[in-house]
Scaffold this motif. Structure first.
Motif, short mmCIF file in Angstrom:
data_model
loop_
_atom_site.label_atom_id
_atom_site.label_comp_id
_atom_site.label_asym_id
_atom_site.label_seq_id
_atom_site.Cartn_x
_atom_site.Cartn_y
_atom_site.Cartn_z
N SER A 179 0.15 4.38 11.59
CA SER A 179 0.70 3.93 10.32
C SER A 179 -0.23 4.38 9.21
O SER A 179 -1.39 4.74 9.47
CB SER A 179 0.88 2.42 10.29
OG SER A 179 -0.37 1.76 10.32
N GLN A 205 -1.35 3.50 5.00
CA GLN A 205 -1.24 2.54 3.91
C GLN A 205 -1.73 3.17 2.62
O GLN A 205 -2.53 4.10 2.61
CB GLN A 205 -2.08 1.30 4.23
CG GLN A 205 -1.60 0.58 5.49
CD GLN A 205 -2.47 -0.59 5.85
OE1 GLN A 205 -3.66 -0.61 5.58
NE2 GLN A 205 -1.87 -1.60 6.47
N HIS A 243 -4.28 4.12 9.99
CA HIS A 243 -4.57 3.09 10.98
C HIS A 243 -5.07 3.73 12.27
O HIS A 243 -4.38 4.57 12.86
CB HIS A 243 -3.29 2.29 11.25
CG HIS A 243 -3.47 1.17 12.21
ND1 HIS A 243 -2.42 0.38 12.61
CD2 HIS A 243 -4.55 0.69 12.86
CE1 HIS A 243 -2.86 -0.53 13.47
NE2 HIS A 243 -4.15 -0.35 13.64
N ARG A 295 -3.12 -9.02 11.18
CA ARG A 295 -2.12 -8.26 11.94
C ARG A 295 -0.72 -8.70 11.54
O ARG A 295 -0.40 -9.88 11.60
CB ARG A 295 -2.32 -8.45 13.44
CG ARG A 295 -3.55 -7.73 13.95
CD ARG A 295 -3.53 -7.53 15.45
NE ARG A 295 -4.64 -6.68 15.85
CZ ARG A 295 -4.55 -5.35 15.90
NH1 ARG A 295 -3.43 -4.73 15.59
NH2 ARG A 295 -5.59 -4.62 16.26
N GLY A 311 2.13 -5.69 14.49
CA GLY A 311 1.47 -4.55 15.13
C GLY A 311 0.66 -3.70 14.18
O GLY A 311 -0.07 -2.82 14.61
N MET A 312 0.81 -3.91 12.89
CA MET A 312 0.02 -3.16 11.92
C MET A 312 -1.10 -4.04 11.40
O MET A 312 -1.01 -5.26 11.47
CB MET A 312 0.91 -2.74 10.75
CG MET A 312 2.06 -1.84 11.13
SD MET A 312 3.07 -1.42 9.72
CE MET A 312 3.78 -3.02 9.32
N ILE A 313 -2.15 -3.40 10.91
CA ILE A 313 -3.21 -4.19 10.29
C ILE A 313 -3.16 -4.01 8.78
O ILE A 313 -2.91 -2.92 8.29
CB ILE A 313 -4.61 -3.82 10.83
CG1 ILE A 313 -4.95 -2.36 10.61
CG2 ILE A 313 -4.74 -4.19 12.28
CD1 ILE A 313 -6.40 -2.02 10.95
#
Lengths: 109, 114
Positions: free
Chosen positions: A31, A33, A92, B96, B99-101
């Motif tokens: 992912s 951000q 991530h 969390r 599943g993502m931080i």
């Protein structure tokens, strides 16, 4: 070592202009951000993108995750002085985030 | 607001002196991180912790040590400060979400080593 390169490093524009910031890597991330940081403060999370090709919109900000999940872009439409700040992308990696080098945006009235 | 405070907010110290920066959180988060921020480098991870007494090194850990004796406090120590450690230091916690931080940052400590 995973690296995230952002471009441009600096951007000065007039209010009302559009702009795009790029975040590129040779690594795949699960992912990605985007954060915005104002002077004297810590970064603040704007958005998380997870799926390759995903596009997310946050008012005048549009975020896109590349199909291969190695790159991302942030597009701002009709920039305003309130958009001024440092924009950071972050990938991530297990329990950690790898931050990009940052793009400092200045929007003049 | 993730209830993260850092102290001190500003510090000037001399080369060769030890310095300890404190990060305090009020919401019992397991993961805590220390970063340094320098122009052109974004945020670089120094050390992180995944629980009391559980820590690991980041990409720029040389010259730094950390300790976490309580969930709420994560200390960063510069054993013998050098001018290259002049920087802005940020503490962060992670949450969390599906599943993502997501990381939330403290206000930062500006450290100048003369």
């Amino acid at each position: 070592t995973q690296l995230l390169e952002q471009s441009p490093q600096f951007l000065s524009i007039q209010e009302g202009e559009n702009l795009t910031v790029y975040c590129n890597s040779s690594s795949v991330f699960s992912s990605l951000q985007w954060y915005r940081q104002e002077p004297g403060e810590g970064p603040v999370l704007l958005v998380t993108v997870v799926t390759g090709g995903e596009v997310k919109k946050l008012k005048r900000l549009t975020f896109q995750f590349g199909d291969a999940r190695k790159d991302s872009s942030l597009h701002i439409t009709a920039a305003q002085p309130g958009d001024t700040g440092l924009y950071l992308c972050a990938g991530h990696n297990t329990d950690k985030l790898i931050f990009g080098t940052g793009t400092r945006l200045q929007v003049f009235p | 607001d993730a209830g993260i405070t850092q102290s001190p907010r500003h510090k000037v110290t001399e080369t060769g002196t030890p310095v300890t920066l404190r990060c305090h959180q009020t919401e019992n988060h397991r993961y805590m991180y220390w970063y340094r921020q320098d122009p052109g480098h974004g945020l670089r991870l120094i050390h992180y912790s995944y629980g009391v007494k559980d820590t690991d090194k980041g990409e720029v850990s040389d010259g730094y040590s950390v300790s976490r004796s309580k969930t709420e406090d994560f200390l960063l120590t510069l054993e013998s400060a050098t001018s290259s450690q002049t920087s802005v230091y940020f503490c962060a916690i992670s949450v969390r979400q599906g599943g993502m931080i997501e990381q939330y940052f403290g206000p930062g400590t500006r450290l100048t080593v003369t």
